[in-house]
Design a protein around this motif. Sequence first.
Motif, mmCIF file in Angstrom:
data_model
loop_
_atom_site.group_PDB
_atom_site.id
_atom_site.type_symbol
_atom_site.label_atom_id
_atom_site.label_comp_id
_atom_site.label_asym_id
_atom_site.label_seq_id
_atom_site.Cartn_x
_atom_site.Cartn_y
_atom_site.Cartn_z
ATOM 1 N N ALA A 40 2.268 3.497 11.384
ATOM 2 C CA ALA A 40 2.340 3.321 9.932
ATOM 3 C C ALA A 40 1.444 2.167 9.486
ATOM 4 O O ALA A 40 0.748 2.267 8.461
ATOM 5 N N HIS A 41 1.434 1.078 10.252
ATOM 6 C CA HIS A 41 0.562 -0.054 9.927
ATOM 7 C C HIS A 41 -0.903 0.364 10.008
ATOM 8 O O HIS A 41 -1.695 0.035 9.113
ATOM 9 N N THR A 42 -1.265 1.110 11.054
ATOM 10 C CA THR A 42 -2.645 1.546 11.228
ATOM 11 C C THR A 42 -3.074 2.458 10.088
ATOM 12 O O THR A 42 -4.210 2.351 9.588
ATOM 13 N N GLU A 43 -2.203 3.334 9.651
ATOM 14 C CA GLU A 43 -2.520 4.204 8.506
ATOM 15 C C GLU A 43 -2.730 3.382 7.246
ATOM 16 O O GLU A 43 -3.634 3.665 6.454
ATOM 17 N N TRP A 44 -1.923 2.345 7.051
ATOM 18 C CA TRP A 44 -2.107 1.459 5.906
ATOM 19 C C TRP A 44 -3.445 0.728 6.009
ATOM 20 O O TRP A 44 -4.191 0.651 5.027
ATOM 21 N N VAL A 45 -3.780 0.220 7.199
ATOM 22 C CA VAL A 45 -5.065 -0.455 7.409
ATOM 23 C C VAL A 45 -6.211 0.509 7.106
ATOM 24 O O VAL A 45 -7.172 0.147 6.414
ATOM 25 N N ASP A 46 -6.127 1.745 7.591
ATOM 26 C CA ASP A 46 -7.170 2.738 7.327
ATOM 27 C C ASP A 46 -7.394 2.921 5.830
ATOM 28 O O ASP A 46 -8.539 3.043 5.376
ATOM 29 N N GLY A 47 -6.320 2.926 5.061
ATOM 30 C CA GLY A 47 -6.442 3.052 3.605
ATOM 31 C C GLY A 47 -7.188 1.890 2.981
ATOM 32 O O GLY A 47 -7.950 2.063 2.028
ATOM 33 N N GLN A 48 -7.012 0.688 3.537
ATOM 34 C CA GLN A 48 -7.722 -0.482 3.010
ATOM 35 C C GLN A 48 -9.216 -0.387 3.313
ATOM 36 O O GLN A 48 -10.054 -0.776 2.492
ATOM 37 N N TYR A 49 -9.559 0.155 4.486
ATOM 38 C CA TYR A 49 -10.974 0.401 4.791
ATOM 39 C C TYR A 49 -11.534 1.466 3.860
ATOM 40 O O TYR A 49 -12.653 1.330 3.347
ATOM 41 N N ASP A 50 -10.778 2.527 3.631
ATOM 42 C CA ASP A 50 -11.228 3.601 2.733
ATOM 43 C C ASP A 50 -11.507 3.071 1.332
ATOM 44 O O ASP A 50 -12.425 3.537 0.657
ATOM 45 N N ASP A 51 -10.712 2.086 0.897
ATOM 46 C CA ASP A 51 -10.900 1.480 -0.428
ATOM 47 C C ASP A 51 -12.014 0.435 -0.447
ATOM 48 O O ASP A 51 -12.323 -0.107 -1.504
ATOM 49 N N GLU A 77 -4.394 -9.400 -6.157
ATOM 50 C CA GLU A 77 -4.483 -8.000 -5.741
ATOM 51 C C GLU A 77 -4.336 -7.885 -4.226
ATOM 52 O O GLU A 77 -3.656 -6.980 -3.730
ATOM 53 N N LEU A 78 -4.962 -8.795 -3.489
ATOM 54 C CA LEU A 78 -4.825 -8.780 -2.038
ATOM 55 C C LEU A 78 -3.359 -8.958 -1.645
ATOM 56 O O LEU A 78 -2.850 -8.235 -0.791
ATOM 57 N N GLU A 79 -2.684 -9.907 -2.263
ATOM 58 C CA GLU A 79 -1.275 -10.138 -1.949
ATOM 59 C C GLU A 79 -0.440 -8.890 -2.244
ATOM 60 O O GLU A 79 0.468 -8.552 -1.473
ATOM 61 N N ALA A 80 -0.763 -8.189 -3.330
ATOM 62 C CA ALA A 80 -0.044 -6.946 -3.656
ATOM 63 C C ALA A 80 -0.289 -5.883 -2.601
ATOM 64 O O ALA A 80 0.635 -5.150 -2.215
ATOM 65 N N ARG A 81 -1.507 -5.794 -2.112
ATOM 66 C CA ARG A 81 -1.825 -4.825 -1.053
ATOM 67 C C ARG A 81 -1.104 -5.176 0.246
ATOM 68 O O ARG A 81 -0.561 -4.312 0.917
ATOM 69 N N LEU A 82 -1.100 -6.462 0.594
ATOM 70 C CA LEU A 82 -0.421 -6.884 1.824
ATOM 71 C C LEU A 82 1.076 -6.590 1.760
ATOM 72 O O LEU A 82 1.697 -6.288 2.782
ATOM 73 N N ALA A 83 1.636 -6.648 0.577
ATOM 74 C CA ALA A 83 3.063 -6.360 0.418
ATOM 75 C C ALA A 83 3.391 -4.908 0.759
ATOM 76 O O ALA A 83 4.550 -4.579 1.022
ATOM 77 N N LEU A 84 2.393 -4.036 0.775
ATOM 78 C CA LEU A 84 2.591 -2.623 1.094
ATOM 79 C C LEU A 84 2.442 -2.320 2.582
ATOM 80 O O LEU A 84 2.697 -1.203 3.018
ATOM 81 N N ASP A 85 2.023 -3.318 3.369
ATOM 82 C CA ASP A 85 1.896 -3.134 4.808
ATOM 83 C C ASP A 85 3.291 -2.935 5.400
ATOM 84 O O ASP A 85 4.193 -3.744 5.151
ATOM 85 N N PRO A 86 3.489 -1.873 6.178
ATOM 86 C CA PRO A 86 4.801 -1.664 6.791
ATOM 87 C C PRO A 86 5.294 -2.864 7.606
ATOM 88 O O PRO A 86 6.500 -3.129 7.635
ATOM 89 N N PHE A 87 4.393 -3.594 8.249
ATOM 90 C CA PHE A 87 4.808 -4.796 8.976
ATOM 91 C C PHE A 87 5.431 -5.812 8.016
ATOM 92 O O PHE A 87 6.404 -6.479 8.348
ATOM 93 N N GLN A 88 4.845 -5.939 6.837
ATOM 94 C CA GLN A 88 5.363 -6.870 5.825
ATOM 95 C C GLN A 88 6.678 -6.348 5.260
ATOM 96 O O GLN A 88 7.653 -7.088 5.137
ATOM 97 N N GLN A 89 6.716 -5.078 4.923
ATOM 98 C CA GLN A 89 7.903 -4.498 4.305
ATOM 99 C C GLN A 89 9.126 -4.574 5.212
ATOM 100 O O GLN A 89 10.243 -4.706 4.727
ATOM 101 N N LYS A 90 8.907 -4.508 6.515
ATOM 102 C CA LYS A 90 10.025 -4.534 7.465
ATOM 103 C C LYS A 90 10.267 -5.921 8.068
ATOM 104 O O LYS A 90 11.093 -6.068 8.964
ATOM 105 N N GLY A 91 9.528 -6.922 7.573
ATOM 106 C CA GLY A 91 9.735 -8.287 8.040
ATOM 107 C C GLY A 91 9.320 -8.510 9.482
ATOM 108 O O GLY A 91 9.895 -9.352 10.172
ATOM 109 N N LEU A 92 8.302 -7.768 9.934
ATOM 110 C CA LEU A 92 7.862 -7.864 11.327
ATOM 111 C C LEU A 92 6.752 -8.891 11.545
ATOM 112 O O LEU A 92 6.483 -9.269 12.681
ATOM 113 N N ALA A 93 6.104 -9.325 10.461
ATOM 114 C CA ALA A 93 4.986 -10.261 10.587
ATOM 115 C C ALA A 93 4.963 -11.206 9.384
ATOM 116 O O ALA A 93 5.438 -10.860 8.300
#
Length: 95
Positions: free
Chosen positions: A21-32, A58-74
């Motif tokens: 899930a994190h990798t898919e989120w990262v891929d989306g940031q590259y796509d953007d 805007e960066l902080e808003a994007r980072l908040a969507l990272d599954p690692f962030q959402q689940k408190g893993l990082a």
Amino acid sequence: MFVITLRYVAGLDQIDDNLQAHTEWVDGQYDDGVFVASGAMTPREGGVILATGMARAELEARLALDPFQQKGLAEYQIVEFTPRRVAAGLERLQG
């Protein structure tokens, strides 16, 4: 431009369970066009991301969507800077 470091605050078993899930989120940031480089730290304690092309909020808003962030893993640290010199081929990164 931003240098983002993330440090794992959960065990690698939890990180691995959420890595796709994190990798898919990262891929989306590259796509953007937001991320220009990323990878795991050595040793594997977290990761590093280079991002550009947006305001910090805007960066902080994007980072908040990272599954690692959402689940408190990082935990994330953001350093903003303006590149004054870059290697040939990286001119788009200059501020």
